[in-house]
Design an enzyme around this catalytic site. Structure first.
Site, PDB file in Angstrom:
ATOM      1  N   SER A  52      24.411  15.922  25.222  1.00 15.93           N
ATOM      2  CA  SER A  52      24.554  13.964  24.880  1.00 15.93           C
ATOM      3  C   SER A  52      23.406  13.476  25.527  1.00 15.93           C
ATOM      4  O   SER A  52      23.521  13.909  27.309  1.00 15.93           O
ATOM      5  CB  SER A  52      25.906  14.276  24.193  1.00 15.93           C
TER       6      SER A  52
ATOM      7  N   ASP B  71      21.089  15.269  22.275  1.00 15.93           N
ATOM      8  CA  ASP B  71      22.266  14.867  21.027  1.00 15.93           C
ATOM      9  C   ASP B  71      22.159  13.553  21.007  1.00 15.93           C
ATOM     10  O   ASP B  71      22.984  12.604  22.266  1.00 15.93           O
ATOM     11  CB  ASP B  71      22.761  16.299  20.882  1.00 15.93           C
TER      12      ASP B  71
ATOM     13  N   ASP C 223      20.829   8.219  17.192  1.00 11.72           N
ATOM     14  CA  ASP C 223      21.762   7.633  16.297  1.00 11.72           C
ATOM     15  C   ASP C 223      21.609   6.205  17.020  1.00 11.72           C
ATOM     16  O   ASP C 223      21.985   5.580  17.708  1.00 11.72           O
ATOM     17  CB  ASP C 223      23.105   8.624  17.338  1.00 11.72           C
TER      18      ASP C 223
ATOM     19  N   GLU D 184      22.040   9.840  11.654  1.00 13.43           N
ATOM     20  CA  GLU D 184      23.578  10.067  11.579  1.00 13.43           C
ATOM     21  C   GLU D 184      23.688   8.723  10.839  1.00 13.43           C
ATOM     22  O   GLU D 184      22.646   7.234  11.102  1.00 13.43           O
ATOM     23  CB  GLU D 184      24.795   9.553  12.670  1.00 13.43           C
TER      24      GLU D 184
ATOM     25  N   HIS E  60      29.395  16.838  12.295  1.00 13.34           N
ATOM     26  CA  HIS E  60      29.656  16.410  13.787  1.00 13.34           C
ATOM     27  C   HIS E  60      30.962  16.253  13.795  1.00 13.34           C
ATOM     28  O   HIS E  60      32.121  16.121  13.352  1.00 13.34           O
ATOM     29  CB  HIS E  60      29.460  15.261  13.752  1.00 13.34           C
TER      30      HIS E  60
ATOM     31  N   VAL F 124      30.238  21.654  18.394  1.00 15.58           N
ATOM     32  CA  VAL F 124      30.787  21.330  18.861  1.00 15.58           C
ATOM     33  C   VAL F 124      31.104  21.280  19.898  1.00 15.58           C
ATOM     34  O   VAL F 124      29.305  21.968  20.608  1.00 15.58           O
ATOM     35  CB  VAL F 124      31.198  23.176  18.355  1.00 15.58           C
TER      36      VAL F 124
ATOM     37  N   THR G 247      34.289  19.178  21.753  1.00 16.19           N
ATOM     38  CA  THR G 247      35.284  19.425  22.849  1.00 16.19           C
ATOM     39  C   THR G 247      36.033  20.696  22.471  1.00 16.19           C
ATOM     40  O   THR G 247      37.336  21.000  23.900  1.00 16.19           O
ATOM     41  CB  THR G 247      36.191  18.577  22.150  1.00 16.19           C
TER      42      THR G 247
END
Length: 309
Positions: free
Chosen positions: A50, A84, A106, A136, A217, A240, A242
């Site tokens: 990310s 990401d 995004d 998104e 997400h 995935v 966290t």
């Protein structure tokens, strides 16, 4: 094994009525754990980096991308490399040169018109270079900066107006040309407890309205049964992050509490990596249990990581 395209993995999973799980990579141990978990499950996976992770590494994408790609190529599993939650156009433009086959651009924090304009340009640029582009629409929330303050992540996944509207989603996909769409259906980023309840009727309506694969997400906070129902309703890519950090940090914390004099990081990073691999294994077999190569049915046998997922 050579890197596989995210789009290829998602298209095959979608055709077979299952999903591909995508896991956030922050450290080398994360990448190694994803590869190990995918090998154990006998299923493909996506390793994704990310913009937040790039920022953590001093804004330098290259080193982490090269290490992650090297881990993927050394694995016997079919693995893809994905960039990401990219908001920076400069980072988007670095994706192709660093070996990424896909990117999630995004612009969801912008108003609808600005989101469409920025995303359409990102898609045009990406497609010219062979990149598969995800975007998104709606407000998943849970990341730093999603709330009212600069470091507050309090956007409520159940607040009025945050979920993705099917008609708007169809128009958005048509206007931008995106290859996949992340939608807001009740999950939230950064959840450490698996208590999220998804709107499965909305997922089905989005599936029927939108011609491209749907992406969930914030899946760490979604129970296994909810994830299976989400896939059955139409989700094709499950993100995935966290859950890996929960397994990683919980294992390190427990080890150091029991072994306070240890200073060699290998002593606690090895079990932390193993805990993340168990988490990857379970998520993959939870959402990937279709008819693909090497799919296992023994989903219940993949647990055991500290702190859950």
């Amino acid at each position: 094994m050579p890197l596989v395209g995210t789009g290829d993995l998602v298209a095959r999973a979608r055709a077979e009525g299952r999903a591909v799980a995508a896991f956030n990579v922050i450290t080398l141990e994360h990448a190694e754990a994803v590869a190990a978990g995918a090998e154990a499950a006998g299923l493909p996976a996506v390793l994704q980096i990310s913009e937040n992770a790039v920022r953590f590494h001093g804004g330098r994408l290259g080193p982490l991308a090269a290490a992650t790609a090297a881990v993927a190529r050394a694995s016997s599993a079919r693995l893809a490399l994905h960039l990401d939650h990219v908001e920076s156009v400069d980072l988007l433009h670095a994706a192709h040169a660093e070996g990424f086959g896909s990117v999630m651009f995004d612009a969801s924090k912008r108003g609808y018109a600005d989101n469409v304009k920025a995303t359409a340009e990102a898609v045009r640029w990406g497609h010219e270079r062979g990149l598969w582009v995800e975007a998104e629409l709606g407000a998943v929330g849970g990341k730093e900066g999603d709330g009212p303050g600069p470091d507050v992540a309090t956007l409520d996944a159940h607040a009025p107006g945050v979920r993705t509207d099917p008609a708007e989603a169809a128009a958005y996909v048509d206007a931008t040309g995106v290859d996949a769409l992340a939608v807001a259906v009740g999950s939230s980023h950064a959840m450490t407890e698996r208590t999220a309840e998804l709107d499965h009727a909305l997922i089905a309506r989005l599936r029927d309205a939108v011609p491209v694969p749907l992406v969930l997400h914030g899946s760490s906070g979604v129970p296994d049964m909810e994830l299976r129902r989400a896939v059955a309703s139409g989700m094709s890519k499950i993100n995935v992050g966290t859950a890996l950090n929960t397994a990683y940090t919980g294992t390190v914390r427990a080890f150091l509490e029991a072994n306070g004099r240890v200073v060699d990081p290998r002593k606690y990073l090895a079990p932390a990596r193993e805990a993340m691999a168990h988490t990857v294994d379970r998520f993959l077999r939870t959402v990937g249990g279709g008819t693909g190569d090497g799919v296992r049915d023994d989903v219940s046998g993949a647990g055991g990581e500290p702190g859950g997922a």
